[in-house]
Design a protein around this motif. Structure first.
Motif, PDB file in Angstrom:
ATOM      1  N   ARG A 255      -4.157  -4.311  -9.635  1.00 46.97           N
ATOM      2  CA  ARG A 255      -5.225  -4.485  -8.675  1.00 46.97           C
ATOM      3  C   ARG A 255      -5.895  -3.135  -8.447  1.00 46.97           C
ATOM      4  O   ARG A 255      -5.246  -2.112  -8.373  1.00 46.97           O
TER       5      ARG A 255
ATOM      6  N   LEU B 287      -8.166  -0.912  -5.813  1.00 51.25           N
ATOM      7  CA  LEU B 287      -8.505  -0.903  -4.404  1.00 51.25           C
ATOM      8  C   LEU B 287     -10.020  -0.873  -4.279  1.00 51.25           C
ATOM      9  O   LEU B 287     -10.715  -0.282  -5.102  1.00 51.25           O
TER      10      LEU B 287
ATOM     11  N   VAL C 253      -7.887  -6.408   4.456  1.00 52.79           N
ATOM     12  CA  VAL C 253      -6.482  -6.166   4.169  1.00 52.79           C
ATOM     13  C   VAL C 253      -5.602  -6.941   5.146  1.00 52.79           C
ATOM     14  O   VAL C 253      -4.616  -7.576   4.764  1.00 52.79           O
TER      15      VAL C 253
ATOM     16  N   ARG D  10      -5.526 -10.614   4.448  1.00 53.25           N
ATOM     17  CA  ARG D  10      -4.830 -10.985   3.227  1.00 53.25           C
ATOM     18  C   ARG D  10      -3.319 -11.062   3.432  1.00 53.25           C
ATOM     19  O   ARG D  10      -2.675 -12.004   2.994  1.00 53.25           O
ATOM     20  N   TRP D  11      -2.771 -10.071   4.124  1.00 50.49           N
ATOM     21  CA  TRP D  11      -1.313  -9.959   4.077  1.00 50.49           C
ATOM     22  C   TRP D  11      -0.568 -10.674   5.182  1.00 50.49           C
ATOM     23  O   TRP D  11       0.544 -11.145   4.954  1.00 50.49           O
TER      24      TRP D  11
ATOM     25  N   TRP E 118      -5.996   5.740   1.748  1.00 49.31           N
ATOM     26  CA  TRP E 118      -6.681   4.784   0.867  1.00 49.31           C
ATOM     27  C   TRP E 118      -7.303   5.498  -0.333  1.00 49.31           C
ATOM     28  O   TRP E 118      -7.130   5.099  -1.480  1.00 49.31           O
TER      29      TRP E 118
ATOM     30  N   TYR F 168      -0.140  -3.082   7.124  1.00 49.52           N
ATOM     31  CA  TYR F 168      -1.113  -3.749   6.252  1.00 49.52           C
ATOM     32  C   TYR F 168      -1.554  -2.875   5.079  1.00 49.52           C
ATOM     33  O   TYR F 168      -1.490  -3.272   3.926  1.00 49.52           O
TER      34      TYR F 168
ATOM     35  N   GLU G 147      -1.020  -3.413   0.954  1.00 50.91           N
ATOM     36  CA  GLU G 147      -2.154  -3.546   0.030  1.00 50.91           C
ATOM     37  C   GLU G 147      -2.041  -2.536  -1.123  1.00 50.91           C
ATOM     38  O   GLU G 147      -2.190  -2.886  -2.285  1.00 50.91           O
TER      39      GLU G 147
ATOM     40  N   GLN H  89       1.175  -3.075  -3.392  1.00 51.18           N
ATOM     41  CA  GLN H  89       1.050  -4.184  -4.341  1.00 51.18           C
ATOM     42  C   GLN H  89       0.271  -3.751  -5.587  1.00 51.18           C
ATOM     43  O   GLN H  89       0.471  -4.286  -6.666  1.00 51.18           O
TER      44      GLN H  89
END
Length: 1023
Positions: free
Chosen positions: A13, A15, A24, A27-28, A720, A829, A833, A836
RNA sequence: GGGCGGUUAGCUCAGUGGUAGAGCGCUACGUUCACACCGUAGAUGUCGGAGGUUCAAAUCCUCCACCGCCCACCA
């Protein structure tokens, strides 16, 4: 539900280019929840870790205190879960008697108003005048209680009449949900008065007449009363009572939603029944007539802890009570003159010479026809006022106790509605307590008995729940004798089996427990647990017994003529059972067996007594286990040595109070509250959590500043982007596994060593609830070590090829992945993200192992080398910035004689330093460049010197200035060192390593100075 | 009235005996291919006040001031 497959290599994946918390989060959370990661079942192979969260009120919505506390709780939860504990955090809500009742009452009052409007329309009330649509209705009354006292009714009619006159209306109508007393109704509203009352009876008639009203309101109004009210409370709770759960979810809380509990669940009610039964049968619960804190707005007793005293400016009134035999008077003082109508004695200290000859004499109580004795009691303080105090046993706790000692009558002159009673005499009966005060003063003055009035600060008791001034009132209530329950709860804390964090709360707890007083548990409300006591007056005397229901009551009392006590239990009576009742008590459940005692209770300071203390008492009192099968730490050995009373939790963490920017408490009335949901919407849940944790140390309060949340958001953004950088530089072949040690560079070994220090710090900080330390360590590691240096150092390697590139890739992935796990409990979170997307093992970071210190990663040598690289780089950058040297200048470095290791490091990292400082290749030379070898500038670093070739562009004056500035700073340091070392006391008495350190430091500064001076001379030859 | 916290850079706060720190803000520079929610460099403090202990105090002790919290029946 599976979003990603297990991955052990290569990212799958990417980002998003910009960090967007919302995506985010959305999603989780569903992924975690649907996969049951929050759910725990007893597992004998693992150690349990359990928290039962402080249940918010069903009327509550998430405030900053909740956000802080639940972030702490969830962080501890996630940390333990990752460490392999069988982790249960159990959520729930509290029925919150007073708060819920208030909300539903407001709602019903509004509905009643709507009904009144419709009813007037339907009836086409004849006197409605155009333009004054409400002229005929001055009072719409709704109340939980169907009866209306004569005083209330008189009052209502009086107001009705006033309004009629004011409006010039020929007719006025009162609509009330009460039953009006029929006699009074006839008396006060004769047909020709123009006054009309539609009370409950009348409303029911009118409903029959108007089918459309009947359809809309009939069912509810006809049944107006306790049952209907409780039904409405349940309805309200169904609709709104679990809103806060969604807010917990937004915050990221990993609670076991399959186990939510409510204090009015049937199984929870079983627990309360059992609690009441045991205490009642053991005589701990008793009926008593005592002075309680009466809230005239709630029309209920409230407990001592729910009363705050405020200092308000008031008056102290002095007046005279004449002796019955006409031989003069006694002067007394009071802040509440209206209570004098209930005086039954005047007291003075037995040793007070002014009164000794007078004891036993009788006083005439003014404004009444009563005579009262002058008594001797030590509670009268001779130094206050005249030394004589009026005694009002029914309206003051001290006076009540004095009254018991002297067998005085108790005359209740202020009623439960805050108005004077009949016992106050016809001139005062029915007046509001504050109006009565005025009239009493007027009357005393008229009789010449008012001596003086002084301004006086009064300690005023205020009800925390309603803000009303509390009226101490003699009243019959249910109490619990706390003394026997407090004893073990004191011992267990003394023995350190329950630990308070911060520790200072231990003393506060103990002080309160040692001075504990009876707990008034009955409340005159409808919403709550109705007291499981049934009454009968069969056989002439009133008797009562414990019973869960009517059948049991009939059996217990031996008659069918039974009724249940009207009152409900204090809300805290049920929350006191929270840890064990939520786990199944009074039934022996697997949960209770496994998860109890729980591990942590984290809560706000203000409910230390209200809740925490009581949970400790009930836990120890109800949960007993065989001593042989339980560890000593779990509780107290009972007298027989066979059983152990079990503690409800091991750690009590009291978190800070969140204040606004000006340091004031956040409150609805001030409107200065910050809504955590707004913060989450603006900055994201992770940033909100991280910001709170940065501020959650052992401090007493947190002055909330939104900028901290912004900072935390920036931190998330940094993470990030660093992760994006790492991800875009990985290959298919990148495993993210730690490469062989031989393949590692100094930088690699350094970052591992730093990472390890961070791992140790974070684990240690979490184990002592130092959340601020944990976040600080992570912030510094990620930003200052990883991003500022390691990533920068990795860049040239990533541009290269071969094994070193692969090593850098794997190490970047490895360190980042480890850091994410380390960070996950605080920022769930974003870490999931990124994790993963990185090479990883397992299906969720939530269940990945929490990093533990690896002694093999500690590398002092690499740390030392990197310190030199960093210092050299900074010096070069500084020179470049200060002298305006363009990138790409040539540079050189020379180790000082005798610094072989420094030289080696410089040689090994020559390319790195040049790159970091954005300069061309670094030459490590034997000796410093001389004046002949071109124009250079240089700066000493520890054990070496770094130089920049600057050519003719050198601004010699500027460089002289820079050098002199540094020389001055160095001189200051040398002076400090020398004066220290020149002090014989220091050299003799300080620890030798400290002295050595100082000597070494001096030598370093001196070397630096020598180099600077040398450099200065060279500059002068150029100048 | 008693007890407990706090007082450190302009702001919010770390720092428990050995060279005063961080983030934000400020100044200068920077369109370098992770990030301007950024980078590099820089400036900024009688550590609330006064005494004391110590070779050495932001740190330990005493007193004081101010801010806050908790407890308390003085009419």
């Amino acid at each position: 539900m599976t979003i990603t497959d297990d991955k052990t290599a290569a990212q799958t994946r990417e980002l998003a280019k910009t960090y967007g918390p919302k995506i985010v989060e959305e999603r989780w959370y569903p992924f975690w929840k649907a996969n049951g990661y929050f759910h725990a079942e007893p597992d004998p192979d693992r150690e349990p870790y359990c928290i039962t969260i402080p249940p918010p009120n069903i009327t509550g919505s998430l405030h900053m205190g909740h956000a802080l506390n639940n972030t702490i709780i969830d962080t501890m939860t996630r940390w333990h879960r990752m460490r392999g504990f069988c982790t249960l955090t159990l959520p729930g809500t509290d029925h919150a008697g007073i708060a819920t009742q208030a909300v539903v009452e407001r709602e019903m009052a509004r509905e009643f108003e709507r009904f009144c409007d419709r009813l007037r329309q339907a009836e086409g009330h004849p006197e409605v005048r155009a333009g004054v649509p409400r002229a005929e209705v001055v009072e719409i009354r709704w109340s939980k209680s169907p009866e209306m006292t004569p005083h209330q009714f008189r009052d209502a009619i009086q107001q009705l009449e006033k309004a009629k006159q004011a409006l010039g209306a020929p007719h006025a109508l009162l609509i009330t949900s009460h039953d009006a007393p029929p006699d009074l109704l006839r008396e006060l509203t004769p047909p020709d008065s123009g006054l009309e009352v539609w009370d409950r009876q009348k409303i029911l008639e009118l409903l029959q007449k108007h089918p459309q009203l009947e359809a809309e309101f009939g069912e509810r109004l006809r049944n107006l009363g306790r049952e209907e009210f409780i039904r409405r409370c349940w309805e309200w709770r169904e609709q709104y009572g679990t809103r806060i759960y969604l807010q917990f979810e937004k915050l990221g809380c990993s609670y076991d939603w399959e186990r939510v509990r409510f204090t009015m669940d049937p199984s929870y009610v079983d627990a309360i029944m059992e609690e009441f039964r045991q205490w009642y049968e053991r005589g701990l619960i008793y009926r008593g007539t005592r002075v309680v804190n009466w809230d005239v707005r709630l029309l209920s007793a409230v407990s001592d802890i729910e009363v705050n005293t405020e200092t308000r400016q008031g008056k102290l009134y002095h007046f005279r009570y004449p002796f019955a035999d006409g031989s003069g008077f006694i002067s007394i003082a009071t802040t509440r003159p209206e209570t004098m109508l209930g005086d039954t004695a005047v007291a003075a200290h037995p040793d007070d010479p002014r009164y000794q000859p007078l004891f036993g004499k009788t006083l005439k109580l003014p404004l009444t026809d009563r005579e009262i004795p002058l008594i001797a009691d030590t509670y009268a303080k001779p130094e206050f006022g005249s030394g004589a105090v009026k005694v009002t046993p029914a309206h003051d706790l001290d006076d009540f106790e004095a009254g018991l000692r002297h067998n005085l009558p108790q005359i209740v002159v202020i009623g439960k509605d805050g108005r004077m009673t009949e016992a106050a005499g016809p001139r005062y009966a029915g007046l509001d307590r504050f109006e009565a005060r005025k009239r009493v003063l007027e009357d005393l003055e008229a009789q010449g008995l008012l001596e003086k009035i002084e301004d006086y600060p009064i300690q005023t008791p205020i009800s925390e729940r309603s803000g009303e001034i509390i009226e101490p009132l003699l009243s019959e209530q249910w109490f619990v004798d706390m003394k026997p329950l407090a004893k073990p709860a004191i011992d267990v804390v003394h023995e350190g089996k329950i630990q308070f964090i911060p520790e200072r709360y231990k003393a506060i707890y103990l002080y309160w427990m040692e001075n504990i007083r009876p707990w008034c548990i009955s409340r005159q409300l409808w919403w709550g647990h109705r007291i499981p006591i049934w009454w009968t007056d069969e056989g002439g005397t009133k008797r009562h017994a414990f019973a869960r229901n009517r059948e049991e009551a009939i059996k217990a009392l031996g008659t069918e003529n039974v009724w249940q006590d009207e009152d409900v239990l204090d809300t805290w009576f049920s929350s006191a059972l929270w840890p064990h009742a939520t786990l199944g008590w009074p039934h022996e459940t697997a949960d209770l067996n496994y998860f109890y005692p729980t591990n942590l209770l984290s809560t706000a300071q203000e409910i230390l007594y209200l809740w925490v203390a009581r949970m400790i008492m009930t836990g120890l009192d109800f949960i007993k286990r065989p001593a042989a099968a339980t560890p000593d730490a779990d509780g107290l050995l009972e007298g027989d040595g066979q059983t152990r009373a079990i503690i409800p939790f091991r750690d009590v963490y009291i978190h800070a109070t969140v204040l606004d920017e000006q340091g004031r408490r956040m409150s609805k009335s001030l409107g200065n509250g910050v809504d955590p949901m707004d913060l989450i919407a603006e900055y994201g849940a992770d940033a909100t959590r991280f910001a709170l944790m940065q501020q959650a140390g052992k401090n007493q309060d947190i002055r909330f500043n939104a900028r901290r949340t912004e900072d935390a958001r920036n931190f998330c953004n940094k993470l990030w982007n660093a992760s994006r950088f790492v991800l875009m530089n990985l290959d298919e072949a990148t495993t993210g596994l730690l490469p062989e040690r031989e393949a590692l560079t100094v930088a690699d070994r350094w970052i591992l060593s730093r990472l390890n220090a961070t791992i140790a710090t974070v684990n240690a900080a979490l184990s002592t609830y130092d959340m601020d330390d944990a976040t600080r360590a992570l912030y510094q590691f990620l930003w200052n070590d990883f991003c500022d240096w390691y990533v920068e150092m990795a860049k040239p390697r990533l541009r290269g090829e071969g094994e070193d590139r692969a090593t850098a890739q794997n190490l970047l992935a490895f360190v980042l992945e480890t850091t994410l796990r380390l960070l996950h409990p605080m920022t769930p979170y974003i870490t999931e993200e990124i994790w993963q997307a990185l090479p990883h093992q397992g299906e969720t970071i939530m269940l990945a192992p929490y990093p533990q210190p690896q002694p093999a990663w500690d590398d002092p040598e690499a740390e030392q080398s990197m310190a030199l690289v960093i210092e050299a780089t900074r010096s070069l950058r500084n020179m470049r910035a200060e002298l305006g040297i363009a990138p790409g200048a040539r540079l050189a470095a020379a180790a000082l004689p005798g610094y072989a290791a420094v030289r080696a490091t410089l040689e090994a990292n020559a390319g790195l330093i040049a790159d970091l400082a954005r300069l061309s290749k670094l030459d490590v030379v034997k000796t410093a460049p001389t004046a002949e070898s071109g124009k250079w500038v240089g700066t000493p670093v520890e054990g070496a010197e770094v130089f920049l070739e600057i050519g003719e562009a050198l601004d010699v004056d500027k460089e002289l200035e820079r050098t002199d500035k540094e020389l001055a700073a160095v001189a200051k340091e040398i002076e400090r060192c020398e004066s220290k070392l020149g002090n014989p006391n220091f050299v003799e008495r300080a620890r030798t390593d400290i002295v050595e350190e100082e000597r070494r430091r001096l030598a370093t500064w001196q070397e630096k100075r020598a180099k600077l001076e040398e450099h200065r001379q060279m500059l002068e030859t150029w100048g």
